[in-house]
Design an enzyme around this catalytic site. Structure first.
Site, mmCIF file in Angstrom:
data_model
loop_
_atom_site.group_PDB
_atom_site.id
_atom_site.type_symbol
_atom_site.label_atom_id
_atom_site.label_comp_id
_atom_site.label_asym_id
_atom_site.label_seq_id
_atom_site.Cartn_x
_atom_site.Cartn_y
_atom_site.Cartn_z
ATOM 1 N N SER A 183 70.411 -35.414 16.076
ATOM 2 C CA SER A 183 69.633 -34.195 15.964
ATOM 3 C C SER A 183 68.824 -33.924 17.240
ATOM 4 C CB SER A 183 68.738 -34.267 14.725
ATOM 5 O OG SER A 183 68.187 -33.030 14.387
ATOM 6 N N ASP B 50 75.875 -28.137 8.193
ATOM 7 C CA ASP B 50 74.749 -28.327 9.105
ATOM 8 C C ASP B 50 74.605 -27.094 9.991
ATOM 9 O OD1 ASP B 50 72.854 -29.154 10.939
ATOM 10 O OD2 ASP B 50 73.978 -30.896 11.636
ATOM 11 N N HIS C 153 73.304 -31.831 7.436
ATOM 12 C CA HIS C 153 72.532 -32.475 8.498
ATOM 13 C C HIS C 153 71.820 -33.712 7.935
ATOM 14 C CE1 HIS C 153 70.389 -32.312 12.366
ATOM 15 N NE2 HIS C 153 69.340 -32.749 11.707
#
Length: 328
Positions: free
Chosen positions: A173, A268, A298
């Site tokens: 991320s 995501d 995600h």
């Protein structure tokens, strides 16, 4: 129940407990969100921590974890060092940079994946707690990531790491954003030794204009409102989302970078920017492996108790990395 639905139910509970969007949280609430999922001292903490580990994974018991400090761009940074019993002088070093939108979370929440990688690769994994927004807006976190990467590659990591062998960055991320920028920076500085970059659903485009970022607005773990809150805190009106100092997708030249394994998730909002970065790296002649994991949102790699594909993703990272660190 499909994996995405199970994670959605957990995320709904988390959001109710948090009580507010990241954009409207007070600084005190943001700082509280940087600690472990279940902090010590709360009622029933031991039981809650055991339950949490069934979801977030139990670290491999043979891996020894210690607290260390590493040099950041503006001073020492706390970090967690994960060492397997098989490590020796010259062992590979994995620099781990956690997710959390450059604002929340921390290394404590990543012990499972760090210990897995340490044990499977015989590597020392150093998970760094870089400076975060809103107290430290961009590019502070990127500067820290670059400083630590250069310290490991050029100074051998000091006594904390002891003359490491091949170096790999592994991240997810927001951490994927930082690692990609660090890989570019060490290339530009002529620093060699980075064997691979493992980018798990990386944030590469802070303009938030990719199709998945505008279509997948209410998926679990990362909502559109979360993205806007994180980016708002991180950029703080100082930098534009398409500035190459914060968005690696907008860097003109991506040639000559370390081989990359990029993992994205079907549900995501960052999916398309991760795929776009993989395509740009490949077009620049960089060795790239890109895998999109289906039926997961995600953050799924941090939830092995809910998403069996989390272990598959870690196995893929190991498979990709092992030949690179054994022949560097």
């Amino acid at each position: 129940m499909p994996v995405a639905r199970r994670i959605h139910a957990l995320d709904a509970l988390r959001r109710r407990a948090r009580g507010g969007d990241i954009a409207t949280m007070s600084l005190e609430e943001i700082r509280a969100a940087r600690g472990p999922i279940v902090p010590d001292g709360v009622r029933g903490a031991d039981l809650l921590q055991r339950l949490a580990r069934t979801i977030t994974g139990t670290p491999r018991p043979e891996v020894v974890t210690t607290e260390v400090t590493v040099p950041g761009a503006a001073g020492p940074l706390p970090a967690r060092r994960h060492e397997p019993p098989s490590s020796a002088p010259g062992a590979p070093v994995l620099l781990h940079l956690h997710g959390g939108g450059w604002v929340v979370s921390g290394p404590l929440n990543y012990d499972w994946i760090c210990a897995e990688l340490a044990a499977e690769l015989g590597a020392v994994v150093v998970s760094v707690d870089y400076r975060k927004a809103p107290e430290h807006p961009a590019p502070a976190a990127a500067d820290d990531a670059i400083a630590v990467a250069r310290w490991i590659l050029t100074d051998g990591g000091g006594t904390e790491l002891g003359a490491p062998g091949p170096v790999v960055v592994v991240v997810d991320s927001a951490g994927g954003n930082l690692a990609a920028l660090a890989a570019i920076a060490v290339r530009d500085a002529g620093v060699s030794g980075l064997a691979a970059q493992l980018l798990i659903y990386p944030a590469t485009d802070l303009t938030m204009t990719m199709p998945s970022a505008t279509e997948l607005t209410h998926e679990p773990v990362l909502h559109r409102a979360d993205m806007e809150g994180f980016v708002g805190h991180y950029l703080a009106d100082e930098l534009a989302g398409d500035d190459p100092h914060v968005s690696p997708l907008y860097v003109d030249d991506l040639s000559g970078l370390a081989p990359a394994c990029i993992q994205t998730a079907q549900f995501d909002p960052l999916r398309d920017e991760g795929a776009a970065y993989a395509q740009r790296l490949s077009a620049a002649g960089v060795t790239v492996r890109h895998t999109e994991y289906v039926d997961v949102p995600h953050g799924f790699v941090s939830l092995p108790g809910l998403a069996p594909s989390a272990r598959q993703a870690v196995a893929e990272l190991v498979q990709f990395t092992r030949p690179l660190i054994n022949h560097t």
